[in-house]
Design a protein around this motif. Structure first.
Motif, mmCIF file in Angstrom:
data_model
loop_
_atom_site.group_PDB
_atom_site.id
_atom_site.type_symbol
_atom_site.label_atom_id
_atom_site.label_comp_id
_atom_site.label_asym_id
_atom_site.label_seq_id
_atom_site.Cartn_x
_atom_site.Cartn_y
_atom_site.Cartn_z
ATOM 1 N N PRO A 42 81.793 -9.280 -32.355
ATOM 2 C CA PRO A 42 82.612 -9.673 -33.501
ATOM 3 C C PRO A 42 82.835 -8.500 -34.448
ATOM 4 C CG PRO A 42 80.710 -11.141 -33.207
ATOM 5 C CD PRO A 42 80.487 -9.951 -32.349
ATOM 6 N N PRO A 43 83.967 -8.465 -35.137
ATOM 7 C CA PRO A 43 84.189 -7.430 -36.142
ATOM 8 C C PRO A 43 83.303 -7.661 -37.360
ATOM 9 C CG PRO A 43 85.975 -9.013 -36.205
ATOM 10 C CD PRO A 43 85.122 -9.386 -35.025
ATOM 11 N N ALA A 44 83.047 -6.581 -38.093
ATOM 12 C CA ALA A 44 82.140 -6.659 -39.238
ATOM 13 C C ALA A 44 82.886 -7.054 -40.510
ATOM 14 C CB ALA A 44 81.422 -5.334 -39.425
ATOM 15 N N THR A 45 83.565 -8.212 -40.458
ATOM 16 C CA THR A 45 84.158 -8.771 -41.674
ATOM 17 C C THR A 45 83.045 -9.366 -42.521
ATOM 18 O OG1 THR A 45 84.493 -10.924 -40.647
ATOM 19 C CG2 THR A 45 86.293 -9.312 -40.438
ATOM 20 N N ILE A 46 83.333 -9.642 -43.779
ATOM 21 C CA ILE A 46 82.278 -10.155 -44.646
ATOM 22 C C ILE A 46 81.810 -11.537 -44.189
ATOM 23 C CG2 ILE A 46 83.874 -11.120 -46.350
ATOM 24 C CD1 ILE A 46 80.351 -9.546 -46.910
ATOM 25 N N GLU A 47 82.726 -12.383 -43.714
ATOM 26 C CA GLU A 47 82.307 -13.712 -43.265
ATOM 27 C C GLU A 47 81.411 -13.614 -42.032
ATOM 28 O OE1 GLU A 47 82.587 -16.284 -45.022
ATOM 29 O OE2 GLU A 47 83.953 -15.404 -46.505
#
Length: 394
Positions: free
Chosen positions: A90-95
């Motif tokens: 997964p990408p390191a978005t805040i969610e």
């Protein structure tokens, strides 16, 4: 990626290089403050995850789980170096980061014998003791709250105080330079999302041993290298390979205190860190000493060889030969390792100092300047970061 019984090490590894709203991003905003895209963090995070999956060993707290978040252009997969399995990352978005922190805490909740390990490489900003770790979707032009896309590092540590896991390690490979988003706040600064509520540590749990390692001093920058492992992570991995170890109960073990000293030494050496040796000083000012990792064999001992005076080092052909304990090296013995002066990079810092890694043992070091004045010394390769200075005989 894995599940194991209680009494293990649970790791969360984050590498953020893609920032759409910062300089060079597809949604670039004018308020980026000089922060832009980073190529080193995804490489560094992958290298650290590789080490965890391939090298990490500690019988009392074996590897139990490794979670990975990566933000980088053009890739969303990771290949497990042990079994070749390919995982979608997964990408390191805040969610995703907040969800990963919560799941990570749950995985380690079963036993006080568990260990929590957190690694972050990407943009960071700070003001005083407050530090914000910036997720992929950090947008400094957000009119409401840019730091809603950041993780409050101190808040993260506070929230983990009530976790049963009694050993907690944090590696922060990020800048800690001051940014107006933090410094313009008054008495009660907001430094980002806090996924876990602070609760007092229950009295029936063992005392918490929590150690954070920072790539640089408060208020200062950290440096990566294009498409390469960062300087701090390189020093960290070399420390884990043995430079941060000591012999205990018949085997070599990396300890938190030795690891901190090893990282600091690597980062001070111009031959290792180049000009960043003068600009980036790592720190671990809350070290609670405990064992981290057990080596499969002997450590690799960092050794630095140079001449006296130091400026002669760029002219020297260096050699190193293994020496029988208490004996002498035969005159015709082949070098264990060598470095001719022709291999010295003209742009290399450190006045031509020679860096090499050896197993613990006796060695004979020589420097040949082709001037008829021999420079030689016998030395035992240990402790780590051994410095060998070769001076011409009178």
């Amino acid at each position: 990626m894995e599940d194991a019984p209680a009494g293990g090490t649970h790791a969360l590894v984050v590498g953020v290089g893609r920032y759409p709203f910062l300089a060079g991003g597809e949604k670039e905003v004018p308020e980026h403050g000089g922060m832009g895209q980073l190529s080193s963090p995804p490489v560094s995070a992958r290298a650290f995850a590789d080490w965890l999956l391939r090298e990490y060993a500690f019988a009392a707290r074996p590897r139990a789980s490794v979670a990975l978040l990566l933000s980088e252009p053009g890739s969303d997969s990771y290949t497990n170096p042990r079994d070749g399995a390919i995982h979608t990352v997964p990408p390191a978005t805040i969610e995703n980061l907040v969800a990963a922190v919560k799941a990570w805490r749950v995985r380690a909740a079963g036993s006080a014998q568990n260990r929590l390990l957190f690694y972050f490489c990407g943009h960071g900003i700070a003001h005083g003791v407050d530090m914000a770790l910036l997720a992929e979707d950090y947008n400094p032009a957000d009119p409401n709250n840019p730091l809603d896309a950041a993780l409050d590092f101190n808040g993260l540590r506070r929230g983990l105080r009530s976790s049963p896991a009694a050993e907690q390690l944090f590696f922060l490979d990020a800048c800690r330079s001051t940014d107006a988003v933090l410094s313009d706040q008054d008495e009660h600064p907001y430094a980002g999302r806090v996924p876990l509520l602070y609760r007092r540590r229950p009295d029936d749990l063992p005392a918490l041993r929590s150690t954070p390692y920072f790539a640089t001093l408060a208020g200062e920058r950290a440096f990566g290298r294009p498409e390469q492992v960062s300087l701090f992570t390189q020093a960290l991995l070399r420390g884990l390979a043995g430079a941060g170890s000591t012999k205990s109960s018949g085997s070599w073990k990396v300890t938190t205190a030795q690891l901190a000293a090893s990282i600091d030494d690597f980062m001070r050496r111009p031959v290792m860190a180049g000009t960043a040796a003068l600009a980036q000083i790592p720190t671990a000012n809350e070290v609670s000493d405990f064992e981290v990792h057990e080596l499969a064999g002997d450590p690799r001992v960092p050794v630095y060889v140079s001449c006296l005076p130091p400026e002669d080092s760029v002219l020297a052909d260096f050699s190193c030969r293994s020496r029988p304990a208490g004996g002498t090296v035969p005159a015709d013995a082949s070098p264990t390792l060598s470095r001719p002066c022709s291999e010295v990079d003209a742009e290399q810092e450190g006045d031509g100092e020679w860096y090499l890694e050896l197993g613990p043992g006796d060695y004979h070091f020589e420097a040949d300047l082709h001037d008829g004045r021999p420079r030689a010394r016998d030395s035992f390769a240990w402790p780590p970061h051994l410095t060998v200075r070769l001076e011409a005989a009178p």
